[in-house]
Write an enzyme that holds these catalytic residues in place. Sequence first.
Site, PDB file in Angstrom:
ATOM      1  N   SER A  14       0.886  -1.142  -0.056  1.00  0.00           N
ATOM      2  CA  SER A  14      -0.038  -0.038   0.179  1.00  0.00           C
ATOM      3  C   SER A  14       0.833   1.252  -0.013  1.00  0.00           C
ATOM      4  O   SER A  14       1.900   1.512   0.867  1.00  0.00           O
ATOM      5  CB  SER A  14      -0.954  -0.178   1.223  1.00  0.00           C
ATOM      6  OG  SER A  14      -1.439   1.160   1.262  1.00  0.00           O
ATOM      7  N   THR A  59      -8.106  -1.712   3.994  1.00  0.00           N
ATOM      8  CA  THR A  59      -8.321  -1.986   2.499  1.00  0.00           C
ATOM      9  C   THR A  59      -8.670  -3.531   2.657  1.00  0.00           C
ATOM     10  O   THR A  59      -8.935  -3.858   3.640  1.00  0.00           O
ATOM     11  CB  THR A  59      -6.869  -1.525   1.733  1.00  0.00           C
ATOM     12  OG1 THR A  59      -6.951  -2.092   0.454  1.00  0.00           O
ATOM     13  CG2 THR A  59      -5.740  -2.277   2.600  1.00  0.00           C
ATOM     14  N   LYS A  63     -13.100  -4.456   4.272  1.00  0.00           N
ATOM     15  CA  LYS A  63     -13.977  -3.323   4.333  1.00  0.00           C
ATOM     16  C   LYS A  63     -15.290  -3.558   4.921  1.00  0.00           C
ATOM     17  O   LYS A  63     -15.901  -2.664   5.465  1.00  0.00           O
ATOM     18  CB  LYS A  63     -13.958  -2.462   2.777  1.00  0.00           C
ATOM     19  CG  LYS A  63     -12.615  -2.039   2.069  1.00  0.00           C
ATOM     20  CD  LYS A  63     -12.507  -1.527   1.125  1.00  0.00           C
ATOM     21  CE  LYS A  63     -11.416  -0.990   0.392  1.00  0.00           C
ATOM     22  NZ  LYS A  63     -11.610  -0.475  -0.665  1.00  0.00           N
ATOM     23  N   ASN A  84     -13.871   2.362   4.017  1.00  0.00           N
ATOM     24  CA  ASN A  84     -12.322   2.300   3.816  1.00  0.00           C
ATOM     25  C   ASN A  84     -11.854   3.367   4.873  1.00  0.00           C
ATOM     26  O   ASN A  84     -10.625   3.665   4.805  1.00  0.00           O
ATOM     27  CB  ASN A  84     -11.840   2.882   2.447  1.00  0.00           C
ATOM     28  CG  ASN A  84     -11.964   4.357   2.146  1.00  0.00           C
ATOM     29  OD1 ASN A  84     -12.969   4.849   2.293  1.00  0.00           O
ATOM     30  ND2 ASN A  84     -11.324   4.343   1.161  1.00  0.00           N
ATOM     31  N   GLY A 122     -17.786  -6.235  -7.935  1.00  0.00           N
ATOM     32  CA  GLY A 122     -17.265  -6.406  -6.557  1.00  0.00           C
ATOM     33  C   GLY A 122     -17.520  -5.104  -5.662  1.00  0.00           C
ATOM     34  O   GLY A 122     -18.247  -4.559  -5.966  1.00  0.00           O
ATOM     35  N   GLY A 123     -16.626  -5.225  -4.722  1.00  0.00           N
ATOM     36  CA  GLY A 123     -16.763  -4.134  -3.790  1.00  0.00           C
ATOM     37  C   GLY A 123     -16.607  -2.717  -4.595  1.00  0.00           C
ATOM     38  O   GLY A 123     -17.303  -1.614  -4.080  1.00  0.00           O
ATOM     39  N   TYR A 210      -4.190   0.804 -11.058  1.00  0.00           N
ATOM     40  CA  TYR A 210      -3.262   2.015 -11.091  1.00  0.00           C
ATOM     41  C   TYR A 210      -1.843   1.602 -11.431  1.00  0.00           C
ATOM     42  O   TYR A 210      -1.356   0.710 -11.292  1.00  0.00           O
ATOM     43  CB  TYR A 210      -3.326   2.705  -9.937  1.00  0.00           C
ATOM     44  CG  TYR A 210      -3.122   2.352  -8.499  1.00  0.00           C
ATOM     45  CD1 TYR A 210      -4.274   1.907  -7.840  1.00  0.00           C
ATOM     46  CD2 TYR A 210      -1.926   2.045  -7.968  1.00  0.00           C
ATOM     47  CE1 TYR A 210      -4.143   1.274  -6.608  1.00  0.00           C
ATOM     48  CE2 TYR A 210      -1.862   1.659  -6.772  1.00  0.00           C
ATOM     49  CZ  TYR A 210      -2.776   1.044  -6.254  1.00  0.00           C
ATOM     50  OH  TYR A 210      -2.947   0.296  -4.985  1.00  0.00           O
ATOM     51  N   GLY A 230      -6.394   4.261 -12.524  1.00  0.00           N
ATOM     52  CA  GLY A 230      -6.874   4.305 -11.246  1.00  0.00           C
ATOM     53  C   GLY A 230      -6.082   5.274 -10.173  1.00  0.00           C
ATOM     54  O   GLY A 230      -6.440   5.319  -9.277  1.00  0.00           O
TER      55      GLY A 230
END
Length: 265
Positions: A14, A59, A63, A84, A122-123, A210, A230
């Site tokens: 992350s 993350t 979540k 989040n 999805g989420g 991303y 992203g």
Amino acid sequence: MKLFTIFGDPVSHSISPLLHNRAIRELNLDACYTRTHLKDGSNLRKIFEDLGLDGANVTVPHKENAYRQCDEIRGVAKKIKAINTIIKEKDKLIGYNTDAPGFYESTREFKNVKNALILGAGGTAKAIATILKEKNIKTTILNRSKNRLAFFEKEGFSCFDWSNFEKDNNIYDIVINTTSAGLKDNALPVPKDLLNTILKDAKYATDVIYNKKTLFLKAAQNADIQTKDGSDMLLYQGVIAFNLFFDNKLSLYDISKAMRPAFEL
Ligand code: NDP
């Protein structure tokens, strides 16, 4: 000093600590942002309290679990049922979802968007579909399988899987890839022929993945469509969370200016 962390499993990849600590330093704030590898999401609240945190980001895959452990949920997170961002207010934990407004913020440069097609269910698709609906953008969902479409059907979205998709008369101004196809492989989010049909007449294409030009984005570019990855969504979800960490008193512009260079590190 205020203390923040990001909970996830895995969490070592992350870049949130980099983004937030850079903004803390640039804006001269008294705070520190760490990362916490959390295997068992059911312990999230206890660990939050044991660490004496003022706030946190959450993350994958915690979540939904975090949503259930907050005392109060605010904003679009109530619909999405996943958060989040957590803020400690007195003795209460307040949950927010900044992925949704973060996505919206990242696509504001795209003008006259009236119809959207989301690939995936999805989420992340839930967060994006919810904010687009709130902004009165007609949104259709197309997923590989039927399994995850129930939430979207209940919320009144037009839903398809690969086997029954028919491009209706709508032109999709924007096509958004929220699947993880292309994240660790070179897969397309939908079969090639279907993708060509979808991209026909689209003006914009975005991928939530991303720092990578996915095959989906390459296909869109080949079709002369304006694209973006992203990174800005990631930036703006962080910017909005950061402002929540500091009582919403900062300027989003100043935070994003401070955070953005962290992407180049
Ligand atoms: P989920 O696991 O909740 O959902 C994954 C979705 O992708 C499902 O709809 C699944 O379909 C579909 N899918 C997976 N593999 C394929 C494939 N090979 N072909 C077609 N469809 C596929 O994931 P999330 O929503 O949590 O995350 C999705 C992506 O969003 C990740 O890449 C993540 O990194 C990114 N993300 C980016 C953010 C940002 O700020 N830029 C923020 C949050 C997430 P099925 O139901 O059929 O299995």
